[in-house]
Design an enzyme around this catalytic site. Structure first.
Site, PDB file in Angstrom:
ATOM      1  N   LYS A 143       0.859  -1.189   0.000  1.00  0.00           N
ATOM      2  CA  LYS A 143       0.000   0.000   0.000  1.00  0.00           C
ATOM      3  C   LYS A 143       0.895   1.238   0.000  1.00  0.00           C
ATOM      4  O   LYS A 143       1.923   1.260   0.704  1.00  0.00           O
ATOM      5  CB  LYS A 143      -0.886  -0.029   1.253  1.00  0.00           C
ATOM      6  CG  LYS A 143      -1.918   1.085   1.336  1.00  0.00           C
ATOM      7  CD  LYS A 143      -2.743   0.972   2.622  1.00  0.00           C
ATOM      8  CE  LYS A 143      -3.865   1.990   2.681  1.00  0.00           C
ATOM      9  NZ  LYS A 143      -4.672   1.873   3.918  1.00  0.00           N
ATOM     10  N   SER A 194      -9.803  -0.462   7.266  1.00  0.00           N
ATOM     11  CA  SER A 194      -9.233  -0.404   5.909  1.00  0.00           C
ATOM     12  C   SER A 194      -8.468  -1.619   5.416  1.00  0.00           C
ATOM     13  O   SER A 194      -8.078  -1.658   4.249  1.00  0.00           O
ATOM     14  CB  SER A 194      -8.342   0.820   5.774  1.00  0.00           C
ATOM     15  OG  SER A 194      -9.145   1.949   5.559  1.00  0.00           O
ATOM     16  N   SER A 228      -9.672   1.732   2.925  1.00  0.00           N
ATOM     17  CA  SER A 228      -8.805   2.470   2.029  1.00  0.00           C
ATOM     18  C   SER A 228      -7.748   1.612   1.321  1.00  0.00           C
ATOM     19  O   SER A 228      -7.175   2.062   0.329  1.00  0.00           O
ATOM     20  CB  SER A 228      -8.095   3.579   2.810  1.00  0.00           C
ATOM     21  OG  SER A 228      -7.238   3.025   3.790  1.00  0.00           O
TER      22      SER A 228
END
Ligand code: GLN
Length: 486
Positions: free
Chosen positions: A76, A175, A151
């Protein structure tokens, strides 16, 4: 190769069926073909990934390979990776090349894993749909008109689209778990403090926790063995003895007591979600588990409490983006104050600005006691509810998200609707407890559903073992989105 788990890839690499360079090349070519459609990655750097793959092959040739050596892992874009563009999905950091590695990245590199690319995400991890990224929305491989969750949506979509066997994400209010559920993979948010936050761009520091995402619980365990561990550079990192997170893989679940919080099963979730979750719980009963009803009475306050605390911490953490030291800086300003204002006005997107405004408000003189202090007190109540529940059960189960993957644009202009998507995940963050999501079926439109498992502090190995038993009995995690078989 791309359908294989981390565990089986590791075995094949060890048996010299293929090299890490071959595996990495294969995944890079899939990324080239499929990323234009799903937008999972912000940065892909073939040369950098292949260099790591070659180093991994050399390490193996020298007889020093471990379980993650040569395994491509997507990161990420919230994790600082030395020499890599690290944007956090924001224009503010759109030119930031990190000069150092996050602790997690350092651990992965040390184990010989290959960084296969930096994944797309909601700007500064604020969101549940991966639509607020400066780099455009991520699309769900099960239906490209829908969101993958967020997210960590880029990481989730990359794993289910078979662009990477595993990825790392972060979970402040859901997330990791929510995108895992909406995309049909597994994701674990560890106990707060188990994975170092050093080099993980801060959103809400008392809630942020990094964790693994993969297609099986066993792969999460393999990744945790590398990711977890004490790091003096994170003041809330926990100093504990090393743990083998694969230790309970294969252990029978007979006799296990599953707590079903009645608040998780009250109205609110879609029928497709409750149906699949109920079926998963019956499957556990068939495996010999008992179920007991428990209650988390403060859960109704979790979302409002989170939306006081998380923005408060964010407003403080994001004060550093002032255009002075690094990141975006406005051109054509009149004076210093004007430079700050223009820089922040241009560098942050709408959702980030909304959070900064809320956070600044709740921390301001005169409101601090009424909002921030009050929210801290309710936070304690949520933790107390869980402690009470764990006196009666070993783990808690329920849905990860009240809905399956919604359409792009459906909630992005209605923040309250978007915020409610995390109603089942936020309580574990407030309490600092470990939580995970496991694929447990599909709704009537063919969209994946996630089963959430919440454990007591440090119960990760146990939870992973419990999820593994379910995955041995089901094949949801083996289903491949149409167009990704290839
Ligand atoms: N969706 C929640 C938010 O917008 C949680 C995000 C997260 O866990 N990073 O704050």
């Amino acid at each position: 190769m791309h359908n294989a788990t981390i565990k089986s890839l590791a075995a094949d690499l060890a048996a010299r069926k293929f090299s890490s360079v071959e595996l990495t090349r294969h995944l890079l070519s899939r990324i080239r073909a499929l990323n234009p459609k799903y937008n999972c990655f912000i940065t892909v750097d073939d040369a950098a990934s292949l260099k790591q793959a070659q180093a991994a092959d050399d390490l193996r040739a020298a007889g020093r390979a471990g379980p993650l050596t040569g395994i491509p892992i997507a990161q990420k874009d919230i994790f600082c990776a030395k020499g890599w563009l690290t944007t956090c999905g924001s224009k503010m950091l759109s030119s930031f090349i990190s000069p150092y590695d996050a602790h997690v990245v350092e651990q992965l590199n040390g184990a010989g894993a290959v960084n296969i690319g930096k994944t797309n995400m909601d700007e500064f991890a604020m969101g549940s749909s991966s639509e607020t990224s400066f780099y455009g929305p991520v699309r769900n491989p099960w239906n490209a008109d829908n969101v993958p969750g967020g997210s960590s949506g880029g990481s989730a979509a990359a794993v289910v689209a078979r662009l990477a066997p595993g990825a790392i994400g972060t979970d402040t209010g859901g997330s990791i778990r929510q995108p895992a559920a909406l995309s049909g993979i597994c994701g674990l948010k560890p106990t707060y403090g188990v994975v170092s936050r050093y080099g993980m761009i801060a959103f809400a520091s008392s809630l942020d926790q990094g964790g693994p995402m993969a297609r099986t619980a066993e792969d999460l365990a393999i990744m945790m063995n590398v990711m977890a561990g004490f790091d003096a550079r994170d003041s809330t990192s926990l100093e504990r003895a090393r743990e083998d997170y694969t230790g309970e893989i294969g252990k029978a679940v007979k006799g296990l007591k599953i707590g079903l919080p009645k608040e998780f099963f009250a109205e609110g979730a879609e029928a497709g979600v409750t149906g699949a979750v109920a079926a998963a719980i019956s499957a556990y009963r068939k495996l010999g588990c008992e179920t007991v009803e428990v209650s988390l009475p403060s859960m109704k306050l979790a979302v409002p409490v989170y939306y006081v605390l998380a923005p408060a911490e964010a407003s403080s953490n994001l004060a550093r983006y002032d255009g002075v030291r690094y990141g975006h800086r406005a051109q054509d300003y009149a004076d210093l104050t004007d430079m700050y204002k223009l820089t922040r006005a241009q560098g942050f997107g709408q959702e980030v600005k909304r959070r900064i405004l809320i956070g600044t408000y709740v921390l301001s003189h005169g409101y601090y006691d009424a909002y921030y202090i009050q929210a801290q007190k309710v936070r304690r109540l949520v933790a107390r509810d869980f402690a009470e529940a764990f006196r009666r059960c070993d783990v808690i189960m329920g849905p990860t998200s009240p809905t399956t993957a919604f359409r792009l644009g459906e909630k992005v202009d209605d923040p309250v609707k978007m915020y409610l998507n995390d109603i089942y995940t936020i309580p574990a963050n407030l309490a600092g407890l470990p939580g995970m999501s496991v694929p447990c079926g599909f709704d009537g439109s063919g969209l994946p559903v996630g089963l959430q498992i919440v454990g007591n502090y440090f119960a990760e190995a146990k939870m992973l073992g419990i999820a593994h038993q379910y995955q041995q009995a089901t094949d949801w995690h083996l289903r491949v989105p149409p167009g990704c078989e290839g």
